[in-house]
Design a protein around this motif. Sequence first.
Motif, PDB file in Angstrom:
ATOM      1  N   PRO A  53      43.987  34.074  82.440  1.00 14.78           N
ATOM      2  CA  PRO A  53      42.920  33.073  82.542  1.00 14.78           C
ATOM      3  C   PRO A  53      41.974  33.269  81.438  1.00 14.78           C
ATOM      4  N   ALA A  54      41.283  32.262  81.363  1.00 14.32           N
ATOM      5  CA  ALA A  54      40.017  32.086  79.713  1.00 14.32           C
ATOM      6  C   ALA A  54      38.895  32.414  81.209  1.00 14.32           C
ATOM      7  N   GLY A  55      37.858  32.949  80.432  1.00 15.44           N
ATOM      8  CA  GLY A  55      36.987  33.327  81.395  1.00 15.44           C
ATOM      9  C   GLY A  55      37.062  34.854  81.477  1.00 15.44           C
ATOM     10  N   PRO A  56      35.440  35.451  82.207  1.00 19.98           N
ATOM     11  CA  PRO A  56      35.469  36.437  83.041  1.00 19.98           C
ATOM     12  C   PRO A  56      36.392  37.436  83.799  1.00 19.98           C
ATOM     13  N   SER A  57      36.565  38.425  83.045  1.00 18.95           N
ATOM     14  CA  SER A  57      37.604  39.122  83.869  1.00 18.95           C
ATOM     15  C   SER A  57      37.758  40.844  84.207  1.00 18.95           C
ATOM     16  N   SER A  58      37.379  41.158  85.395  1.00 18.52           N
ATOM     17  CA  SER A  58      37.327  42.887  85.398  1.00 18.52           C
ATOM     18  C   SER A  58      38.426  43.840  84.448  1.00 18.52           C
ATOM     19  N   GLY A  59      37.464  45.205  84.598  1.00 15.81           N
ATOM     20  CA  GLY A  59      38.516  45.933  83.907  1.00 15.81           C
ATOM     21  C   GLY A  59      39.732  46.060  84.663  1.00 15.81           C
ATOM     22  N   ALA A  60      39.452  46.505  85.893  1.00 15.40           N
ATOM     23  CA  ALA A  60      40.558  46.583  87.240  1.00 15.40           C
ATOM     24  C   ALA A  60      41.632  46.029  86.634  1.00 15.40           C
ATOM     25  N   ILE A  61      41.779  44.132  86.392  1.00 17.34           N
ATOM     26  CA  ILE A  61      42.602  43.346  86.683  1.00 17.34           C
ATOM     27  C   ILE A  61      43.274  43.715  85.276  1.00 17.34           C
ATOM     28  N   LEU A  62      42.739  44.147  84.293  1.00 14.95           N
ATOM     29  CA  LEU A  62      42.901  43.968  83.237  1.00 14.95           C
ATOM     30  C   LEU A  62      43.934  45.587  82.870  1.00 14.95           C
ATOM     31  N   GLN A  63      43.429  46.364  84.138  1.00 15.35           N
ATOM     32  CA  GLN A  63      44.320  47.446  83.410  1.00 15.35           C
ATOM     33  C   GLN A  63      46.023  47.077  84.106  1.00 15.35           C
ATOM     34  N   ASN A  64      45.215  46.619  85.998  1.00 17.15           N
ATOM     35  CA  ASN A  64      46.451  46.361  86.529  1.00 17.15           C
ATOM     36  C   ASN A  64      47.469  44.915  85.942  1.00 17.15           C
ATOM     37  N   ARG A  65      47.109  44.445  85.313  1.00 20.59           N
ATOM     38  CA  ARG A  65      48.259  43.817  84.075  1.00 20.59           C
ATOM     39  C   ARG A  65      48.350  43.469  83.156  1.00 20.59           C
ATOM     40  N   GLY A  66      47.877  45.509  82.822  1.00 20.12           N
ATOM     41  CA  GLY A  66      49.220  45.846  81.125  1.00 20.12           C
ATOM     42  C   GLY A  66      49.711  47.116  81.853  1.00 20.12           C
ATOM     43  N   THR A  67      49.488  47.785  83.090  1.00 24.32           N
ATOM     44  CA  THR A  67      50.499  48.412  83.322  1.00 24.32           C
ATOM     45  C   THR A  67      51.906  47.747  84.370  1.00 24.32           C
ATOM     46  N   LEU A  68      51.474  46.654  84.512  1.00 26.44           N
ATOM     47  CA  LEU A  68      52.553  45.650  85.225  1.00 26.44           C
ATOM     48  C   LEU A  68      53.468  45.279  84.284  1.00 26.44           C
ATOM     49  N   ALA A  69      52.931  44.869  82.609  1.00 31.76           N
ATOM     50  CA  ALA A  69      53.618  44.312  81.743  1.00 31.76           C
ATOM     51  C   ALA A  69      53.732  45.674  81.047  1.00 31.76           C
ATOM     52  N   GLN A  70      53.548  46.443  80.969  1.00 34.76           N
ATOM     53  CA  GLN A  70      54.351  47.091  80.141  1.00 34.76           C
ATOM     54  C   GLN A  70      55.089  47.879  81.385  1.00 34.76           C
ATOM     55  N   ARG A  71      55.449  47.756  82.979  1.00 33.62           N
ATOM     56  CA  ARG A  71      56.409  48.314  83.384  1.00 33.62           C
ATOM     57  C   ARG A  71      57.849  47.387  83.148  1.00 33.62           C
ATOM     58  N   LEU A  72      58.026  45.689  83.161  1.00 33.78           N
ATOM     59  CA  LEU A  72      58.422  44.668  82.705  1.00 33.78           C
ATOM     60  C   LEU A  72      58.757  45.377  81.299  1.00 33.78           C
TER      61      LEU A  72
END
Length: 142
Positions: A53-72
């Motif tokens: 979503p638009a707005g600030p986000s932490s590096g942990a959130i980015l890493q978790n979503r990136g990892t999940l996207a890669q697994r999917l």
Amino acid sequence: MKALVKKRARITRVRAAQHLLAASVAASAEAQVVHLETNAAKLATLRDSLTLPAGPSSGAILQNRGTLAQRLDTARHGLDTAIASAKATAEQKVAERLEARQRQESAAKLDQRAVKALQDWTEARMAAHFRSRTTKKNEGED
């Protein structure tokens, strides 16, 4: 002659059962393809829903979503091989169903010919029997 008709009728019934079985197997194979393709589409939709979503986000959130996207993505790409294999199997089963249908139709034609031959033979035999009686009666009157 009657035995031939019975044999052909039995073959026709067996061929019909074989066609039904082949049709069932082909339908199952096609359903498997649809199921795998549906799962792949669900994985793609889930992958696409991982946008931030638009707005600030932490590096942990980015890493978790990136990892999940890669697994999917890995899971979806893994399904590509299974889908290709399932499609090849479905095509083979459809071809087997068509072959079974041709054998069934061929057996039905042979059965019809055997029945017709029996009818012709029976009629000829009855006519010969009738002619011989009529001839014997006529000879006795002379």
